[in-house]
Design an enzyme around this catalytic site. Structure first.
Site, PDB file in Angstrom:
ATOM      1  N   LEU A 408      -2.856  63.220  87.388  1.00 32.36           N
ATOM      2  CA  LEU A 408      -2.943  61.832  86.989  1.00 32.36           C
ATOM      3  C   LEU A 408      -2.001  61.557  86.080  1.00 32.36           C
ATOM      4  O   LEU A 408      -1.188  60.619  85.855  1.00 32.36           O
ATOM      5  CB  LEU A 408      -4.254  61.319  86.065  1.00 32.36           C
ATOM      6  CG  LEU A 408      -5.184  61.392  87.826  1.00 32.36           C
ATOM      7  CD1 LEU A 408      -6.722  60.528  86.862  1.00 32.36           C
ATOM      8  CD2 LEU A 408      -4.574  60.000  89.113  1.00 32.36           C
ATOM      9  N   HIS A 409      -1.300  62.989  84.973  1.00 31.92           N
ATOM     10  CA  HIS A 409      -0.758  62.479  83.474  1.00 31.92           C
ATOM     11  C   HIS A 409       0.743  62.523  84.385  1.00 31.92           C
ATOM     12  O   HIS A 409       1.691  62.004  84.230  1.00 31.92           O
ATOM     13  CB  HIS A 409      -1.165  63.429  82.818  1.00 31.92           C
ATOM     14  CG  HIS A 409      -1.587  63.564  81.869  1.00 31.92           C
ATOM     15  ND1 HIS A 409      -3.218  63.536  82.061  1.00 31.92           N
ATOM     16  CD2 HIS A 409      -1.858  62.747  80.073  1.00 31.92           C
ATOM     17  CE1 HIS A 409      -3.866  63.160  80.849  1.00 31.92           C
ATOM     18  NE2 HIS A 409      -2.712  62.741  79.793  1.00 31.92           N
ATOM     19  N   GLU A 410       0.990  63.393  85.699  1.00 23.58           N
ATOM     20  CA  GLU A 410       2.293  63.179  85.782  1.00 23.58           C
ATOM     21  C   GLU A 410       2.716  62.483  86.487  1.00 23.58           C
ATOM     22  O   GLU A 410       3.753  61.692  86.694  1.00 23.58           O
ATOM     23  CB  GLU A 410       2.519  64.796  87.174  1.00 23.58           C
ATOM     24  CG  GLU A 410       3.687  65.082  87.439  1.00 23.58           C
ATOM     25  CD  GLU A 410       4.669  64.592  86.720  1.00 23.58           C
ATOM     26  OE1 GLU A 410       5.628  65.204  87.142  1.00 23.58           O
ATOM     27  OE2 GLU A 410       4.581  65.472  85.894  1.00 23.58           O
TER      28      GLU A 410
END
Length: 472
Positions: A408-410
């Site tokens: 999700l961060h990526e």
């Protein structure tokens, strides 16, 4: 001629007696005062307020908070003054131009995206009324719909003619709505299963055995929390309440405050806009020039430049970006958890304002993951780790929870920079071996060293990841 000097008269006995009497009374007064002034102080072994491993009750640091906002005001005023002297306008800069472009389009897209959350209400009504079963077709249908929502948000963000600031705001808000959608649907889907199972048991004409009576008690306990019951919770006001609430985990009951404080809303709003303005100033003065110079250096690099050349350029850029990015990280943290979350909590009268703990004292990365963003931590714990741990080991559940968070961060970084590089995924997954090392006895015995290593990794890591995404 020398003038004669009259001889001094000797004081009489009466005058001498009065003089000595006055001196005596004065001495007595001084003695009483000195006794109060010079009596021993009540001293005890007490460390400094800022000493480690010591907590003093009722220590008020409000003055530092006031000092921070005074410094922010001075910095904003100095920026206004400098811009006015150079350009005749108080507000200039690249970031301000980004904020001003396509604002209406961003507002429309964000409103449409947020409104999609309300579709979860009629969707869950279908399961409450018994037209479909959640554990069956319902789960598969929900999985398709949530993937369609995520795809819409990513495509709307990446294909729009927005600046990176607009893309950042939209995709971050999309992630919040995504997590709220997931929690609302999964929890109410579970409630629908309990509700229909309870009705089935209560409609039995025969006597219930011990296991069935235990199941009835369990279902009744799950469907009633502080007087709030399922399916009475499935209303538009309840869905809107959860939409605006600073919580990512849905449940039937939340603690509430007595009333909304208007002055506190104004304080949160002013603080949020002040920090955003300060972020813009930091970006324009300390980030954009460094990054522009680095990009120009890379473009003008000789054709036979080695990897060492680019590594040196990268290190030089990261060194100059560490402090402004660290300051920006702290300001963003304040905006999210003290500004936006508290504003949202005050509007909805949400009483639990414990959005973070003292993460600045962390000496391991798993501590940081649990304490710096508690709403997301609770979501990952409740909706990722616990379901995985039902059929996986603890270590595998932890690994895949980190992996989901890293993906999700990526995805967020990819939407902001329009690049899929994997830097964020890689560096976040490297926290797992760091955590294993930090759990060793040596680090546990020397927590100060762990905290120093934590801060070094935060300061260097944020600037390094940002530089990698922007430059390469």
């Amino acid at each position: 001629m020398i003038a004669a000097t009259p001889a001094k008269s000797k004081p009489s006995d009466v005058n001498l007696e009065q003089t000595f009497k006055g001196v005596s009374e004065t001495s007595k007064i001084d003695l009483r005062r000195s006794r109060a002034a010079y009596r021993p102080l009540e001293l005890s072994p007490t460390p400094s307020i800022f000493a480690r491993n010591y907590q003093r009750n009722a220590v008020d640091f409000t003055g530092f908070f006031v000092l921070f906002w005074v410094a922010v005001s001075i910095m904003i005023f100095m920026s206004f003054l400098e811009n006015f002297e150079l350009t005749g306008r108080p507000v200039v800069g690249t970031i301000f131009k980004y904020f001003q472009s396509n604002l209406l389009d961003l507002a429309k897209a964000d409103l449409a995206m947020s409104s999609m959350f309300l579709l979860a209400f009629p969707f869950q009504k279908i399961f409450a009324l018994g037209y479909l079963r959640w554990y069956g077709l319902g789960v598969y249908l929900y999985s398709i719909l949530i993937l369609l929502f995520l795809s819409h948000c990513v495509l709307r963000c990446c294909l729009s003619n927005w600046s990176w600031t607009h893309r950042a705001m939209f995709i971050l808000h999309s992630m919040v709505i995504l997590m709220k959608l997931h929690s609302y649907n999964v929890v109410n889907g579970w409630y629908s299963y309990c509700y229909h199972s309870l009705n089935k048991l209560q409609s039995k004409k025969t006597d219930l055995d011990d296991d069935e009576r235990s199941s009835v008690e369990f279902y009744e306990h799950c469907l009633n929390h502080h007087g709030n019951t399922y399916p009475e919770n499935l209303t538009i006001p309840n869905a809107l309440d959860f939409l605006f609430m600073p919580s990512l985990c849905y449940q039937l009951y939340y603690p509430r405050t007595a009333h909304v404080r208007i002055h506190y809303l104004i304080e949160c709003a002013l603080g949020t806009f002040g920090c955003i303005f300060l972020l813009v100033i930091i970006s324009d003065h300390f980030m954009v020039p460094v990054l522009a110079k680095a990009i120009r250096t890379i473009i003008e690099a000789p054709e036979d430049a080695s990897a060492t050349y680019f590594a040196i350029r990268l290190g030089h850029t990261v060194a100059f970006l560490m402090f402004p990015f660290m300051l920006s990280f702290l300001l963003v943290f304040w905006v999210i958890f003290e500004g936006v979350c508290n504003f949202s909590a005050e509007i909805t009268r949400f009483a639990d304002r414990n959005f973070y703990d003292d993460w600045w004292n962390c000496w391991t990365w798993d501590q940081f993951a649990r304490t710096w963003n508690k709403p997301v931590h609770y979501f990952l714990l409740r909706h990722v780790y616990v379901p995985l741990n039902s059929f996986m080991s603890k270590s595998l559940s932890t690994f895949f929870t980190f992996f989901v968070s890293s993906v999700l961060h990526e995805l967020v970084m990819g939407c902001i920079t329009l690049k899929i590089r994997g830097y964020g995924l890689f560096f976040q997954m490297t926290q797992i071996p760091y955590i294993i090392i930090q759990r060793q006895k040596f680090v546990r015995r020397h927590r100060l060293l762990g905290n120093i290593a934590f801060w070094f990794s935060i300061i260097i890591g944020i600037a390094l990841i940002a530089a990698l995404y922007i430059l390469f």
